[in-house]
Write an enzyme that holds these catalytic residues in place. Sequence first.
Site, PDB file in Angstrom:
ATOM      1  CG  HIS A   1      -1.749 -27.557 -51.557  1.00  0.00           C
ATOM      2  ND1 HIS A   1      -0.673 -26.770 -51.892  1.00  0.00           N
ATOM      3  CD2 HIS A   1      -1.475 -28.104 -50.351  1.00  0.00           C
ATOM      4  CE1 HIS A   1       0.212 -26.844 -50.918  1.00  0.00           C
ATOM      5  NE2 HIS A   1      -0.238 -27.631 -49.979  1.00  0.00           N
TER       6      HIS A   1
ATOM      7  CG  ASP B   1      -4.242 -32.652 -44.199  1.00  0.00           C
ATOM      8  OD1 ASP B   1      -3.392 -33.327 -43.598  1.00  0.00           O
ATOM      9  OD2 ASP B   1      -4.182 -31.424 -44.304  1.00  0.00           O
TER      10      ASP B   1
HETATM   11  N1  CMC Z   1     -13.842 -26.973 -51.379  1.00  0.00           N
HETATM   12  C1  CMC Z   1     -14.568 -26.150 -52.176  1.00  0.00           C
HETATM   13  N2  CMC Z   1     -14.063 -25.075 -52.819  1.00  0.00           N
HETATM   14  C2  CMC Z   1     -12.783 -24.799 -52.629  1.00  0.00           C
HETATM   15  C3  CMC Z   1     -11.958 -25.597 -51.815  1.00  0.00           C
HETATM   16  C4  CMC Z   1     -12.521 -26.717 -51.184  1.00  0.00           C
HETATM   17  N3  CMC Z   1     -11.774 -27.497 -50.399  1.00  0.00           N
HETATM   18  N4  CMC Z   1     -10.699 -25.096 -51.810  1.00  0.00           N
HETATM   19  C5  CMC Z   1     -10.744 -24.012 -52.588  1.00  0.00           C
HETATM   20  N5  CMC Z   1     -11.994 -23.832 -53.090  1.00  0.00           N
HETATM   21  C6  CMC Z   1     -12.425 -22.776 -54.034  1.00  0.00           C
HETATM   22  C7  CMC Z   1     -12.595 -21.448 -53.299  1.00  0.00           C
HETATM   23  O1  CMC Z   1     -13.914 -21.255 -52.858  1.00  0.00           O
HETATM   24  C8  CMC Z   1     -12.192 -20.468 -54.369  1.00  0.00           C
HETATM   25  O2  CMC Z   1     -13.293 -20.296 -55.234  1.00  0.00           O
HETATM   26  P1  CMC Z   1     -13.544 -18.868 -55.962  1.00  0.00           P
HETATM   27  O3  CMC Z   1     -12.350 -18.642 -56.846  1.00  0.00           O
HETATM   28  O4  CMC Z   1     -14.815 -19.065 -56.714  1.00  0.00           O
HETATM   29  O5  CMC Z   1     -13.634 -17.851 -54.862  1.00  0.00           O
HETATM   30  C9  CMC Z   1     -11.103 -21.188 -55.175  1.00  0.00           C
HETATM   31  O6  CMC Z   1     -11.365 -22.597 -54.962  1.00  0.00           O
HETATM   32  C10 CMC Z   1      -9.694 -20.867 -54.705  1.00  0.00           C
HETATM   33  O7  CMC Z   1      -9.650 -21.075 -53.290  1.00  0.00           O
HETATM   34  P2  CMC Z   1      -8.789 -20.205 -52.295  1.00  0.00           P
HETATM   35  O8  CMC Z   1      -9.355 -20.331 -50.935  1.00  0.00           O
HETATM   36  O9  CMC Z   1      -8.626 -18.813 -52.856  1.00  0.00           O
HETATM   37  O10 CMC Z   1      -7.394 -20.959 -52.404  1.00  0.00           O
HETATM   38  P3  CMC Z   1      -6.206 -20.868 -51.390  1.00  0.00           P
HETATM   39  O11 CMC Z   1      -4.973 -21.223 -52.153  1.00  0.00           O
HETATM   40  O12 CMC Z   1      -6.204 -19.556 -50.684  1.00  0.00           O
HETATM   41  O13 CMC Z   1      -6.551 -21.990 -50.285  1.00  0.00           O
HETATM   42  C11 CMC Z   1      -6.674 -24.069 -49.164  1.00  0.00           C
HETATM   43  C12 CMC Z   1      -5.952 -23.246 -50.254  1.00  0.00           C
HETATM   44  C13 CMC Z   1      -5.905 -25.355 -48.941  1.00  0.00           C
HETATM   45  C14 CMC Z   1      -6.674 -23.259 -47.865  1.00  0.00           C
HETATM   46  C15 CMC Z   1      -8.119 -24.363 -49.625  1.00  0.00           C
HETATM   47  O14 CMC Z   1      -8.099 -25.134 -50.803  1.00  0.00           O
HETATM   48  C16 CMC Z   1      -8.943 -25.068 -48.541  1.00  0.00           C
HETATM   49  O15 CMC Z   1      -9.520 -24.397 -47.672  1.00  0.00           O
HETATM   50  N6  CMC Z   1      -8.995 -26.451 -48.558  1.00  0.00           N
HETATM   51  C17 CMC Z   1      -9.660 -27.202 -47.517  1.00  0.00           C
HETATM   52  C18 CMC Z   1      -8.749 -27.309 -46.300  1.00  0.00           C
HETATM   53  C19 CMC Z   1      -7.599 -28.289 -46.523  1.00  0.00           C
HETATM   54  O16 CMC Z   1      -7.778 -29.392 -46.992  1.00  0.00           O
HETATM   55  N7  CMC Z   1      -6.382 -27.857 -46.113  1.00  0.00           N
HETATM   56  C20 CMC Z   1      -5.203 -28.719 -46.158  1.00  0.00           C
HETATM   57  C21 CMC Z   1      -4.156 -28.191 -47.109  1.00  0.00           C
HETATM   58  S1  CMC Z   1      -2.854 -29.409 -47.426  1.00  0.00           S
HETATM   59  C22 CMC Z   1      -2.097 -29.696 -45.907  1.00  0.00           C
HETATM   60  C23 CMC Z   1      -1.464 -28.493 -45.300  1.00  0.00           C
HETATM   61  O17 CMC Z   1      -0.817 -27.710 -45.977  1.00  0.00           O
HETATM   62  O18 CMC Z   1      -1.610 -28.329 -44.093  1.00  0.00           O
END
Ligand code: CMC
Length: 431
Positions: A308, A366
């Site tokens: 998140h 989720d």
């Molecule tokens: N699985 C594996 N690695 C992950 C994941 C994951 N679910 N989420 C983040 N990472 C890693 C990512 O690869 C990155 O690694 P590095 O620093 O080595 O590049 C690091 O963690 C930070 O990730 P980010 O994408 O820069 O983080 P963000 O804040 O931009 O993204 C997120 C947040 C929710 C989009 C992301 O965690 C994700 O894609 N999660 C899976 C989708 C999900 O479950 N979304 C629902 C969110 S809660 C409900 C809502 O708000 O709708």
Amino acid sequence: MAETNRTASFTLDGESHELPVLSPTEGPDVVDIRKLYSQADVFTYDPGFTSTAACESAITFIDGDEGILLHRGYPIGQLAEKSHYLEVCYLLLYGELPSADQLETFETTVTRHTMIHEQMHNFFRGFRRDAHPMATMVGVVGAMSAFYHDSTDINDPWQREVASFRLIAKMPTIAAMAYKYSIGQPFVYPRNDLDYAANFLNMCFSVPSERYDVDPILARAMDRIFTLHADHEQNASTSTVRLASSSGANPFACIAAGIACLWGPAHGGANQACLEMLRQIGTVDRIPEFIDRAKDRNDPFRLMGFGHRVYKNFDPRATVMKQSADEVLELLGIEDNPTLQVAKELEKQALDDPYFADKKLFPNVDFYSGIILEAMGFPTSMFTPIFALSRTVGWISQWKEQLSDPALKIGRPRQLYTGAAQRDYVDVENR
Ligand code: CMC
């Protein structure tokens, strides 16, 4: 918002600049950069808004390090346990918990708006049967501005109020109709003798040929899912609603924009993607393979329902959701649910893995919601529409708040331009 006596200063090309620092009720102080461009002739760069407060708001607060989510100051755990969705709607919209009379009036008003214009039934029939219900919802909610012109004038407080009621009341009807249409069953009209959640279950699962009694425990679980998704401060879809609304667009157009944004798998679409992932993993012994894939930088696969932007400790909604999943499966006599087993073991193994611990990746709301919804009988394609109907009140509350903010300006971000510098047009024969 209060000005502090602190200022943030920086030096650019030998010239020093000072910016005011504002203090919120909760959370970190905020450097007010509104005059930065006029003072220093520079922009700031923050594409994912990781360090940017895009608005002032008094509705919802999240402390991501502590796993705290407050609606108008009240912790989400208390609201999920002691309150119910329509009361939380009132709280989000008006800022205070209602008195018994206020709640009754509010519930009656919402209930009276649950039917949609009869001609909208024809509009539904224009979609392909196999359309994703989110696609149908984006279209139908956008089309509400064509059916309800009398509540599209955003400068009229009464029309704003009516539009709010219409959206909150009709969204379950629209979501249920999108579902019924996709499975070829007749639309079921709302029943005003049922509460909000029970009515939604009835519109989704009853058919004219059979008696259907809503199980009150399932209705309670449904209501809790609505409550847990009701608002979440400035997430992507809410920010989309605010940006759309900043131009003066009508409420139905703004909420349709929010629904479109919510659909993405990084946001509300994650609940569908998560359940599909759990099914794809299938058995506990395959979990390490998927964890390895999630950790592999060269593999786009991510653990859906994990991570998140704001929560870096735990998602308080996920805690309640996990509890609810256990209760619902027990009630339905679904023991040894393989998807739940995979989910629990995946959570355990991921949390024990230094990759997820170091990056502070925890199960989000989720992760468990899909298991409950599937057990209730919903197909995966309905998970995100249910999120959308629950979040409508949050979008509406933020929309109303923005419209009454005297500081409202059209949202118009700037950019870090990296394209070609100015050059002269070249005639085609000379290229
Ligand atoms: N699985 C594996 N690695 C992950 C994941 C994951 N679910 N989420 C983040 N990472 C890693 C990512 O690869 C990155 O690694 P590095 O620093 O080595 O590049 C690091 O963690 C930070 O990730 P980010 O994408 O820069 O983080 P963000 O804040 O931009 O993204 C997120 C947040 C929710 C989009 C992301 O965690 C994700 O894609 N999660 C899976 C989708 C999900 O479950 N979304 C629902 C969110 S809660 C409900 C809502 O708000 O709708």
